[in-house]
Design an enzyme around this catalytic site. Structure first.
Site, PDB file in Angstrom:
ATOM      1  N   HIS A   6       0.838  -1.199   0.000  1.00 20.01           N
ATOM      2  CA  HIS A   6       0.000   0.000   0.000  1.00 20.01           C
ATOM      3  C   HIS A   6       0.878   1.256   0.000  1.00 20.01           C
ATOM      4  O   HIS A   6       1.687   1.439   0.919  1.00 20.01           O
ATOM      5  CB  HIS A   6      -0.872  -0.045   1.265  1.00 20.01           C
ATOM      6  CG  HIS A   6      -1.874   1.043   1.379  1.00 20.01           C
ATOM      7  ND1 HIS A   6      -2.082   1.734   2.549  1.00 20.01           N
ATOM      8  CD2 HIS A   6      -2.756   1.554   0.484  1.00 20.01           C
ATOM      9  CE1 HIS A   6      -3.045   2.617   2.373  1.00 20.01           C
ATOM     10  NE2 HIS A   6      -3.486   2.527   1.131  1.00 20.01           N
ATOM     11  N   HIS A  48      -0.859  10.874  -2.306  1.00 21.20           N
ATOM     12  CA  HIS A  48      -2.191  10.439  -1.890  1.00 21.20           C
ATOM     13  C   HIS A  48      -3.196  11.588  -1.758  1.00 21.20           C
ATOM     14  O   HIS A  48      -4.308  11.518  -2.256  1.00 21.20           O
ATOM     15  CB  HIS A  48      -2.099   9.689  -0.554  1.00 21.20           C
ATOM     16  CG  HIS A  48      -3.425   9.226  -0.043  1.00 21.20           C
ATOM     17  ND1 HIS A  48      -4.229  10.009   0.756  1.00 21.20           N
ATOM     18  CD2 HIS A  48      -4.104   8.076  -0.234  1.00 21.20           C
ATOM     19  CE1 HIS A  48      -5.344   9.350   1.041  1.00 21.20           C
ATOM     20  NE2 HIS A  48      -5.294   8.170   0.449  1.00 21.20           N
TER      21      HIS A  48
END
Ligand code: G3P
Ligand code: CA
Length: 242
Positions: A6, A48
């Site tokens: 991730h 992100h």
């Protein structure tokens, strides 16, 4: 069951940096997940949030920085790994780094807050330039973005992201032409989700798996891939289980 890191190797390096992706490859992950946004001058960067505040020493919206401006910021804010100064990578730089590996690259289009005109086409072209189309999986919480990818490139690997109890089924994946559903791990507790996907031949890749219980649940449900923060832990548990 495959293991994807991730935002790279999230637990061991600053998220979405070249160091995080390099480390994920060294740790033996089968793939990495990353997030993309667009700068003011139209460069695809791997980050992100829509702003740089949380992950860098700067402030402001990604869409308001040029690439050269955002490159000056330090994304190793907490100084948790070497080098102490880390730049935000472009998608091109990440593809360059991962090209010699066999890792799958899951590109999450962060198009739910800021409307980045043309980002789908631009990212597809970049992946194509690197000859990595068959190793990339496109995903987004913005299902219009996934649909757009599929319309532009019908052979692209795609997945619908879902979380927060929003009802997304295998049927919706079929409608968009996505071969996989990427649900938040907590959604695995609703048996109808896995059943529906199994029935329709839709793969499940779940995130973010952080505990032995979640890993076991994913295994029992026949999940294809777990997206994890701790690659070494997940590899250890799966090796032990086998
Ligand atoms: O793609 C899975 C996961 O990364 C989605 O959530 O917030 O970590 O991008 P987030
Ligand atoms: Ca993500």
């Amino acid at each position: 069951m495959k293991i994807w890191g991730h935002r790279g190797a999230y637990s061991s390096a600053p998220e979405n940096t070249l160091s995080a992706f390099q480390l994920a490859a060294q740790m033996g992950a089968d793939g990495v997940e990353l997030d993309i946004q667009l700068t003011r001058d139209g460069e695809i960067v791997v980050i992100h949030d829509e702003t740089v505040d949380r992950t860098s020493n700067g402030q402001g919206w990604v869409k308001d920085f040029t690439l050269s401006e955002i490159k000056k910021l330090n994304f190793n804010k907490r100084g948790i790994a070497e080098p102490l100064h880390m730049e935000v990578p472009t998608l091109a730089e990440v593809l360059e780094l991962l090209k010699p590996t066999s890792l799958t690259v899951n590109i999450e289009l962060k198009t739910g807050v800021v409307y980045y005109e043309g980002i789908e086409r631009q990212a597809l072209q970049l992946v194509d330039q690197y000859g990595m189309a068959d190793r990339v999986v496109w995903s987004s919480f913005n299902h219009y973005s996934v649909q757009k990818i599929k319309q532009l490139e019908p052979s692209a690997g795609t997945a619908l992201l879902c979380g927060g109890g929003i009802l997304v089924t295998g049927e919706q994946c079929e409608k968009v032409g996505a071969e996989a559903l990427h649900p938040h791990v907590k959604m695995l507790r609703y048996p109808a989700l896995a059943e529906d996907c199994r029935k329709r031949g839709i793969l499940i890749r779940t995130w973010t798996v952080n505990s032995d219980e979640e890993l076991e649940l994913a295994m029992n449900l026949g999940v294809d891939t777990v997206i994890v923060n701790r690659i070494d832990w997940a590899k250890g548990v799966l090796a032990h289980g086998n």
